[in-house]
Design a protein around this motif. Structure first.
Motif, mmCIF file in Angstrom:
data_model
loop_
_atom_site.group_PDB
_atom_site.id
_atom_site.type_symbol
_atom_site.label_atom_id
_atom_site.label_comp_id
_atom_site.label_asym_id
_atom_site.label_seq_id
_atom_site.Cartn_x
_atom_site.Cartn_y
_atom_site.Cartn_z
ATOM 1 N N VAL A 174 0.857 -1.184 0.000
ATOM 2 C CA VAL A 174 0.000 0.000 0.000
ATOM 3 C C VAL A 174 0.893 1.233 0.000
ATOM 4 C CG1 VAL A 174 -1.788 1.271 1.235
ATOM 5 C CG2 VAL A 174 -1.811 -1.223 1.238
ATOM 6 N N GLY A 175 0.766 2.049 -1.039
ATOM 7 C CA GLY A 175 1.524 3.298 -1.124
ATOM 8 C C GLY A 175 0.694 4.458 -0.629
ATOM 9 N N GLU A 176 1.070 5.660 -1.052
ATOM 10 C CA GLU A 176 0.370 6.844 -0.576
ATOM 11 C C GLU A 176 -0.779 7.214 -1.501
ATOM 12 O OE1 GLU A 176 1.834 10.932 -1.313
ATOM 13 O OE2 GLU A 176 2.400 10.816 0.796
ATOM 14 N N GLN A 177 -0.414 7.629 -2.710
ATOM 15 C CA GLN A 177 -1.399 8.031 -3.708
ATOM 16 C C GLN A 177 -0.703 7.995 -5.066
ATOM 17 O OE1 GLN A 177 -2.443 12.150 -3.897
ATOM 18 N NE2 GLN A 177 -0.447 12.834 -3.213
ATOM 19 N N PRO A 178 -1.473 7.946 -6.157
ATOM 20 C CA PRO A 178 -0.830 7.960 -7.461
ATOM 21 C C PRO A 178 -0.050 9.250 -7.656
ATOM 22 C CG PRO A 178 -3.241 7.774 -7.635
ATOM 23 C CD PRO A 178 -2.929 7.934 -6.209
ATOM 24 N N GLY A 179 1.044 9.178 -8.402
ATOM 25 C CA GLY A 179 1.790 10.384 -8.762
ATOM 26 C C GLY A 179 1.357 10.850 -10.145
ATOM 27 N N ASP A 180 2.130 11.773 -10.693
ATOM 28 C CA ASP A 180 1.793 12.363 -11.991
ATOM 29 C C ASP A 180 1.663 11.294 -13.080
ATOM 30 O OD1 ASP A 180 3.281 13.673 -14.640
ATOM 31 O OD2 ASP A 180 1.790 14.961 -13.680
ATOM 32 N N GLN A 181 2.641 10.408 -13.170
ATOM 33 C CA GLN A 181 2.626 9.379 -14.219
ATOM 34 C C GLN A 181 1.488 8.378 -14.022
ATOM 35 O OE1 GLN A 181 4.272 8.934 -17.105
ATOM 36 N NE2 GLN A 181 4.827 11.056 -16.619
ATOM 37 N N GLU A 182 1.310 8.001 -12.759
ATOM 38 C CA GLU A 182 0.236 7.041 -12.455
ATOM 39 C C GLU A 182 -1.118 7.625 -12.845
ATOM 40 O OE1 GLU A 182 3.689 5.827 -10.172
ATOM 41 O OE2 GLU A 182 2.730 7.765 -10.306
ATOM 42 N N ASP A 183 -1.265 8.923 -12.568
ATOM 43 C CA ASP A 183 -2.525 9.599 -12.877
ATOM 44 C C ASP A 183 -2.783 9.584 -14.378
ATOM 45 O OD1 ASP A 183 -3.493 12.766 -13.601
ATOM 46 O OD2 ASP A 183 -4.750 11.553 -12.300
ATOM 47 N N ARG A 207 -2.322 3.531 -13.820
ATOM 48 C CA ARG A 207 -1.800 2.324 -13.155
ATOM 49 C C ARG A 207 -0.919 2.735 -11.980
ATOM 50 N NH1 ARG A 207 1.673 -1.086 -16.654
ATOM 51 N NH2 ARG A 207 1.607 -2.342 -14.769
ATOM 52 N N PRO A 208 -0.940 1.940 -10.887
ATOM 53 C CA PRO A 208 -0.128 2.330 -9.722
ATOM 54 C C PRO A 208 1.361 2.046 -9.935
ATOM 55 C CG PRO A 208 -1.211 0.239 -9.309
ATOM 56 C CD PRO A 208 -1.705 0.705 -10.659
ATOM 57 N N PHE A 209 2.186 2.858 -9.338
ATOM 58 C CA PHE A 209 3.633 2.628 -9.280
ATOM 59 C C PHE A 209 4.272 2.403 -10.664
ATOM 60 C CE2 PHE A 209 4.383 2.914 -4.896
ATOM 61 C CZ PHE A 209 3.254 2.449 -4.234
ATOM 62 N N VAL A 210 4.007 3.310 -11.566
ATOM 63 C CA VAL A 210 4.674 3.236 -12.879
ATOM 64 C C VAL A 210 5.626 4.419 -13.090
ATOM 65 C CG1 VAL A 210 2.930 1.855 -14.065
ATOM 66 C CG2 VAL A 210 2.656 4.344 -13.950
ATOM 67 N N PRO A 234 8.612 7.354 -11.386
ATOM 68 C CA PRO A 234 9.956 7.145 -10.840
ATOM 69 C C PRO A 234 9.961 6.335 -9.532
ATOM 70 C CG PRO A 234 9.611 9.439 -11.476
ATOM 71 C CD PRO A 234 8.302 8.757 -11.657
ATOM 72 N N ALA A 235 9.074 6.663 -8.605
ATOM 73 C CA ALA A 235 9.051 5.898 -7.342
ATOM 74 C C ALA A 235 8.661 4.452 -7.611
ATOM 75 C CB ALA A 235 8.076 6.537 -6.353
ATOM 76 N N GLY A 236 7.743 4.255 -8.544
ATOM 77 C CA GLY A 236 7.297 2.909 -8.890
ATOM 78 C C GLY A 236 8.417 2.098 -9.521
ATOM 79 N N THR A 262 -1.358 -1.199 -4.409
ATOM 80 C CA THR A 262 -2.441 -0.215 -4.387
ATOM 81 C C THR A 262 -2.014 0.999 -3.572
ATOM 82 O OG1 THR A 262 -4.819 0.073 -4.084
ATOM 83 C CG2 THR A 262 -3.656 -1.152 -2.364
ATOM 84 N N ASN A 263 -2.914 1.949 -3.433
ATOM 85 C CA ASN A 263 -2.605 3.177 -2.708
ATOM 86 C C ASN A 263 -3.663 3.487 -1.660
ATOM 87 O OD1 ASN A 263 -0.162 4.419 -3.905
ATOM 88 N ND2 ASN A 263 -1.342 4.166 -5.791
ATOM 89 N N ALA A 264 -3.232 4.235 -0.628
ATOM 90 C CA ALA A 264 -4.172 4.640 0.415
ATOM 91 C C ALA A 264 -5.231 5.561 -0.173
ATOM 92 C CB ALA A 264 -3.414 5.350 1.536
ATOM 93 N N VAL A 323 9.776 2.201 4.543
ATOM 94 C CA VAL A 323 9.733 3.560 3.983
ATOM 95 C C VAL A 323 9.058 3.542 2.609
ATOM 96 C CG1 VAL A 323 11.797 4.344 5.175
ATOM 97 C CG2 VAL A 323 12.015 3.239 2.946
ATOM 98 N N HIS A 324 8.659 4.729 2.157
ATOM 99 C CA HIS A 324 8.119 4.855 0.806
ATOM 100 C C HIS A 324 9.290 5.012 -0.163
ATOM 101 C CE1 HIS A 324 6.002 6.401 -2.653
ATOM 102 N NE2 HIS A 324 4.872 5.988 -2.076
ATOM 103 N N PRO A 325 9.218 4.377 -1.351
ATOM 104 C CA PRO A 325 10.362 4.507 -2.278
ATOM 105 C C PRO A 325 10.682 5.957 -2.647
ATOM 106 C CG PRO A 325 8.486 3.400 -3.332
ATOM 107 C CD PRO A 325 8.194 3.463 -1.871
HETATM 108 N N1 URA Z 1 3.666 6.785 -5.071
HETATM 109 C C1 URA Z 1 2.689 6.071 -4.496
HETATM 110 O O1 URA Z 1 2.518 6.049 -3.282
HETATM 111 N N2 URA Z 1 1.902 5.346 -5.280
HETATM 112 C C2 URA Z 1 2.031 5.292 -6.583
HETATM 113 O O2 URA Z 1 1.243 4.602 -7.217
HETATM 114 C C3 URA Z 1 3.085 6.041 -7.148
HETATM 115 C C4 URA Z 1 3.879 6.779 -6.391
#
Ligand code: URA
Length: 481
Positions: A317-326, A330-333, A335-337, A357-359, A439-441
């Motif tokens: 479980v991550g935080e929320q989608p970032g710019d690319q994910e949005d 798709r989640p975590f695609v 840089p952090a993904g 997934t994300n919170a 930690v979060h990536p």
């Molecule tokens: N960071 C997150 O927590 N989730 C993502 O899907 C991408 C970046």
């Protein structure tokens, strides 16, 4: 020692048990001298005596935490087993509840798990049906449910918190619960016939379910595991399942042949609220609600849903989608993904077999010129999405859930805890999965180069430990369909 019979009320008599056990331990009465009788079997033991009050009994927290769920279990031996546990603890085995290999502790842990699972099923699969007008013109609803254990009193507050605005009754073969907008009361058992069979809204729900059903993901075994057949009679949408499954092959063929469709239309807010209030019965139904809902902060392109197989051993479980994910949906695609993918590989975890997934499901950002700058979601946003996350994880049923960063910990546990304190194995409340915090990536991406390698190694070590814990965790036994 003269034999005794302790008589408690039918069902889960926690107060009675507590009073009795205090008395028995204070009087030095061992388990083998006591017969425990729950109210429903009282006639078999005419010599039963009422529990007398005793002095205070200080129990270790782990023992105290085990007592309420075990008392709810339907096993007739539950009070006797707890008496044996308390007796041994009072006799000096203070850490007994932590000895998972002890046969008594093991049995009690299984009972606790069975009760937790039953509570989850009741929360997820109970359906209210319209049953006329209630107090002061309020709408009145009723539901029939057959829990496996004595969980009605424990489960009912969930429904008064979720459905405060209408009057409702939950009828079960053991007792009933009633909500009038202010007070929750409990009464005698009900009958299935007292709950209307269908209501007008059901047709809407069935159509809605049919429209969100994805024939390309038809997996009967997984569907049965998510929504055991035992509960189907209560769920209006299940009426659509046999036909949908029969049609799935043909519809997949048509989907492949068809040109791409425009994005989903937003569902009007009121309709959406009613759908959500009915509790989605599958991950697809839940995802359809999430996909159709408006972001809390306007601007996001789309909701980003979780990704990965149902039944995955580990969920991240991550935080929320970032710019690319949005943008990609798709989640975590981004840089952090990508960093997470590399770390998973290095830790020996197959990303495709994990659930990600994300919170919070929408990208929250502030516009600076043309750039969209990530904003950490606030506690309100996290709380708003928490219900979805809990349902999502219940459908996926992983053995272990890894919280990546503080927002995920907040979403999973409801508490704000610094990662430095929480890092490592964790529990997120009374959930049927184990927890792990790391930690979060994106934290690694923000570090100066010199610090990054070492922190990355620690991150990979965490993921490895999480994988080991997941492999040894007892699989969540899914109820048979
Ligand atoms: N960071 C997150 O927590 N989730 C993502 O899907 C991408 C970046």
């Amino acid at each position: 020692m003269r034999p005794r019979t302790i008589r408690l009320a039918a069902g889960a008599d926690l107060e009675g048990f507590r009073a009795a056990i205090r008395h028995l331990v204070a009087a030095g009465v061992p388990p083998e001298a006591v017969t425990w009788v729950a109210g429903d079997a009282a006639s078999l033991f005419p010599e039963a005596e009422a529990a007398a009050p005793g002095s205070a009994l200080a129990l270790p927290r782990a023992v105290a935490a085990l007592i309420p769920p075990v008392v709810m279990h339907r096993d007739r031996e539950r009070y006797g087993l707890l008496h044996r546990l308390v007796w041994r603890v009072a006799g000096g085995e203070r850490h007994l509840a932590e000895v998972a290999s002890d046969p008594l502790v093991h049995r009690l842990a299984l009972m606790r798990k069975a009760v937790a699972r039953d509570l989850h099923k009741m929360h997820a699969f109970l359906r209210f049906r319209r049953a006329g007008a209630g107090e002061a013109g309020r709408e009145r609803f009723a539901a029939w449910f057959e829990p496996e254990h004595h969980i009605l009193a424990e489960a009912a507050p969930f429904f008064s918190a979720r459905f405060p605005a209408f009057d409702w009754s939950i009828l079960t073969p053991d007792g009933s619960a009633h909500w009038d907008g202010r007070t929750l009361t409990f009464g005698p058992p009900g009958r299935r016939d007292d709950v209307p069979d269908r209501d007008a809204f059901e047709a809407g729900w069935t159509d809605y379910y049919a429209s969100t059903f994805n024939p390309a993901r038809t997996n009967l075994a997984a569907m049965r595991a998510e929504m055991p057949k035992k509960y189907w009679h209560a769920l209006p949408e299940t009426a659509a399942i046999p036909g949908l499954v029969r049609e799935a092959g043909r519809r997949v063929g048509e989907m492949i042949a068809r040109p791409p469709e425009p994005p989903v239309k937003r569902v009007p807010a009121r309709a959406l609220a009613r759908m959500a209030a009915q509790e989605p019965a599958s991950l697809d139904a839940l995802n359809a609600i999430i996909r159709a809902s408006e972001p809390l902060v306007p601007g996001a392109t789309q909701a980003v849903l979780g990704e990965g197989p149902i039944g995955a051993e580990i969920a991240f479980v991550g935080e929320q989608p970032g710019d690319q994910e949005d943008l990609q949906g798709r989640p975590f695609v981004g840089p952090a993904g990508q960093l997470l993918s590399r770390a998973l590989r290095d830790a020996g975890i197959d990303r495709d077999r994990a659930y990600l997934t994300n919170a919070v499901k929408h990208f929250t950002f502030a516009l600076r010129g043309k750039r969209r700058i990530h904003q950490t979601p606030g506690a309100g946003g996290v709380a708003h999405h928490r219900w979805w996350l809990e349902r999502e994880l219940a459908f996926v049923a992983p053995r272990l859930v890894v919280a990546l960063g503080a927002t995920a910990v907040l979403a999973l546990s409801g508490r704000s805890v610094p990662i430095t304190r929480a890092r490592g194995p964790a529990t997120f409340g009374d959930k049927p999965y184990r927890g792990f915090v790391t930690v979060h990536p994106s934290y690694l991406l923000r570090l100066p180069d010199a610090a990054r390698e070492e922190t990355y190694a620690g991150f990979v070590a965490d993921l490895r430990q999480a994988a080991m814990l997941a492999a040894e965790a007892v699989p969540l036994a899914r109820a048979a369909g």
